[in-house]
Motif scaffolding. Structure first.
Motif, PDB file in Angstrom:
ATOM      1  N   ASN A   1       0.659  -1.472   0.302  1.00 40.29           N
ATOM      2  CA  ASN A   1       0.096  -0.510  -0.273  1.00 40.29           C
ATOM      3  C   ASN A   1       0.911   1.074  -0.168  1.00 40.29           C
ATOM      4  O   ASN A   1       0.461   2.586  -0.869  1.00 40.29           O
ATOM      5  N   ASP A   2       1.313   1.051   0.587  1.00 37.67           N
ATOM      6  CA  ASP A   2       2.823   2.719   1.092  1.00 37.67           C
ATOM      7  C   ASP A   2       3.880   2.159   0.156  1.00 37.67           C
ATOM      8  O   ASP A   2       4.863   3.415  -0.155  1.00 37.67           O
ATOM      9  N   TRP A   3       3.351   1.702  -1.534  1.00 34.11           N
ATOM     10  CA  TRP A   3       4.920   1.119  -1.886  1.00 34.11           C
ATOM     11  C   TRP A   3       5.098   2.875  -2.988  1.00 34.11           C
ATOM     12  O   TRP A   3       4.169   3.089  -3.467  1.00 34.11           O
ATOM     13  N   GLY A   4       6.195   2.925  -2.915  1.00 35.71           N
ATOM     14  CA  GLY A   4       7.037   4.639  -3.984  1.00 35.71           C
ATOM     15  C   GLY A   4       5.464   5.710  -3.446  1.00 35.71           C
ATOM     16  O   GLY A   4       5.870   6.773  -4.280  1.00 35.71           O
ATOM     17  N   GLN A   5       4.668   5.611  -1.738  1.00 38.54           N
ATOM     18  CA  GLN A   5       4.455   7.105  -1.095  1.00 38.54           C
ATOM     19  C   GLN A   5       4.776   7.839  -0.097  1.00 38.54           C
ATOM     20  O   GLN A   5       4.514   7.251   0.018  1.00 38.54           O
ATOM     21  N   PRO A   6       6.121   7.724   0.065  1.00 35.10           N
ATOM     22  CA  PRO A   6       7.034   8.046  -2.033  1.00 35.10           C
ATOM     23  C   PRO A   6       8.176   6.987  -1.965  1.00 35.10           C
ATOM     24  O   PRO A   6       7.633   6.283  -0.844  1.00 35.10           O
ATOM     25  N   TYR A   7       8.642   7.462  -2.575  1.00 37.20           N
ATOM     26  CA  TYR A   7       9.911   5.715  -2.716  1.00 37.20           C
ATOM     27  C   TYR A   7      10.601   5.963  -2.184  1.00 37.20           C
ATOM     28  O   TYR A   7      11.294   7.475  -1.105  1.00 37.20           O
ATOM     29  N   ARG A   8      11.411   5.016  -0.989  1.00 35.68           N
ATOM     30  CA  ARG A   8      12.259   5.625   0.260  1.00 35.68           C
ATOM     31  C   ARG A   8      13.986   6.186  -0.379  1.00 35.68           C
ATOM     32  O   ARG A   8      14.378   5.985   0.993  1.00 35.68           O
TER      33      ARG A   8
END
Length: 457
Positions: free
Chosen positions: A254-261
């Motif tokens: 769900n948090d993938w790329g939100q934002p990119y780590r």
């Protein structure tokens, strides 16, 4: 009714195989080039570090196909052995970057990406894609598995093996199914022990992760398989390493790329443990302002939380690696050295009378009431002077840490500090030029040849 577990392994594989550079925010890809330069500098400097000569002899004895360069060894070997050596070299400098709470590093990934990219003649665009999706893979797993770090795992290496498998799968152009198998095979090889900090075993853990991730992807490319729900299964990796205390497994997707780590990666200024960076910088600030000096010190008290001494373990270091995890030695370097370089942690400095005297004046006080967490706490340093005065500081962050990230140009000084004296000036300039526009590089081998002194440019 029990909520079904999302197909994490398969979905990560889907994103690894499908994501393209144009879908990645430009700020992420630009900062990735800065991280690549930082990592490459450490890979080149690392062969001079303690323990690296043993690794060099090991890969020379292992032999292997002439596929990728081993820096400092004047040889080419298989991509797996080259990645093992170069990742170990990079880690040996202790210049590796960090991000929290995931506790992973880009330095685990770039040795694998450069080795396989050199062999495959991958272009820079694909290398950047591979890095971003691989970093997201290891970072999201690291965040979900924070309990693993509390239990004593070195997540940098553990999640790093999966990150390297993801990067290699992307460079190899594996489809979703084979990428999932690569992640599964890597899960069987992922490990790392936090207690090893300050030892040669610690520096090699990054090398093992790079080698194992590459091995997993190469096996998967040839049809080898594993359980493709290995991450999320009840007896799978995430539950295993956290003793069943996975933190928001759904957030991996769900948090993938939100934002990119990638944008949470902090670049170190000094070649020692991340947790010493702000202490060194703040001590240097006080010294340069004339507030304190080595000859004025009566005692230095440093208050830390309960987590800190589980990593920074050595009050009186016996060798270079222990010095990189020594609070007293780090404070001494900031009071005595004109520049904090790898030589600041050398055996000569460890044995130096001035360093020994200052180390003896540093007292670490563990504040159990501050809790056990890698981040979110602030140390307190009290310099007690011979004239009875006290100087108290509470360093929050050091330069280069998010959200105040180093630009590409700001990081060139660190890169030069690693490679000057090892590379001629024209090769330094050329390598910086290639990395600045890495997305336009047609062949990663061009970059590697620019810094491999055994190659013609």
């Amino acid at each position: 009714m029990m909520t079904p577990t999302p197909p994490i392994t398969r979905e990560i594989a889907h994103r690894v195989s499908k994501t393209r550079l144009e879908e990645i925010p430009s700020g992420v890809s630009e900062y990735s080039k800065t991280l690549a330069m930082s990592a490459l500098g450490a890979m080149l400097a690392g062969p001079q570090s303690l323990g690296s000569d043993i690794v060099t002899r090991y890969v020379k004895r292992a032999g292997g196909a002439s596929e990728a360069s081993v820096f400092g060894a004047n040889l080419k070997t298989s991509v797996e052995w080259a990645a093992l050596a170069n990742a170990t070299y990079a880690h040996a400098t202790e210049y590796e970057d960090d991000s929290f709470p995931e506790a992973v590093s880009s330095y685990t990934l770039f040795p694998a990406i450069f080795a396989l990219g050199q062999h495959l003649h991958s272009n820079g665009r694909t290398a950047l894609e591979a890095f971003v999706v691989a970093y997201e893979t290891q970072a999201r797993i690291g965040i979900a598995c924070r309990e693993a770090r509390r239990l004593g795992y070195m997540v940098l290496a553990l999640a790093g093996a999966l990150g390297c498998a993801a990067a290699a799968a992307r460079l190899l152009g594996l489809d979703e199914t084979r990428t999932a198998h690569a992640l599964s095979i890597a899960a069987s090889q992922s490990s790392g022990v936090g207690y090893q900090t300050g030892s040669m075993a610690h520096i090699a853990e990054m090398g093992f992760a790079a080698r194992n991730g590459l091995t997993a992807a190469l096996l998967a490319a040839d049809g080898f398989t594993g359980q493709i729900d290995v991450l999320e299964a009840p007896r799978g990796l995430l539950n295993l390493i956290t003793a069943g205390k996975v933190d928001n497994a759904a957030g991996i997707l769900n948090d993938w790329g939100q934002p990119y780590r990638v944008l949470e990666v902090g670049i170190k200024q000094y070649p020692c443990c991340y947790h010493l960076q702000r202490m060194i910088e703040s001590t240097l600030v006080q010294r340069e302002a004339g507030t304190i000096s080595a000859d004025q010190i009566s005692e230095i008290q440093v208050d830390v939380n309960a987590f800190f001494p589980t990593v920074v373990q050595y009050l009186e270091p016996g060798n270079e690696i222990e010095a990189q995890f020594s609070l007293p030695h780090a404070i001494a370097t900031a009071l005595l050295e004109p520049r904090i370089l790898p030589s600041s942690f050398s055996k000569a400095k460890i044995d130096n009378a001035e360093f020994r005297m200052l180390r003896s004046k540093v007292r670490m006080v563990i504040r159990e009431d501050w809790g056990w967490t890698p981040t979110g706490w602030t140390p307190r340093i009290v310099f007690r002077l011979k004239n009875g005065k006290e100087v108290s500081i509470e360093p929050k962050l050091s330069k280069g840490q998010p959200p105040h990230l180093f630009s590409f140009d700001q990081c060139i000084e660190k890169y030069r500090g690693c490679v000057e004296g090892l590379l001629p000036e024209d090769r330094i300039v050329r390598s910086v030029e290639i990395m600045r526009s890495l997305e336009s590089c047609k062949d990663i081998a061009e970059l590697i040849n620019s810094v491999d002194v055994t190659s013609k440019v």
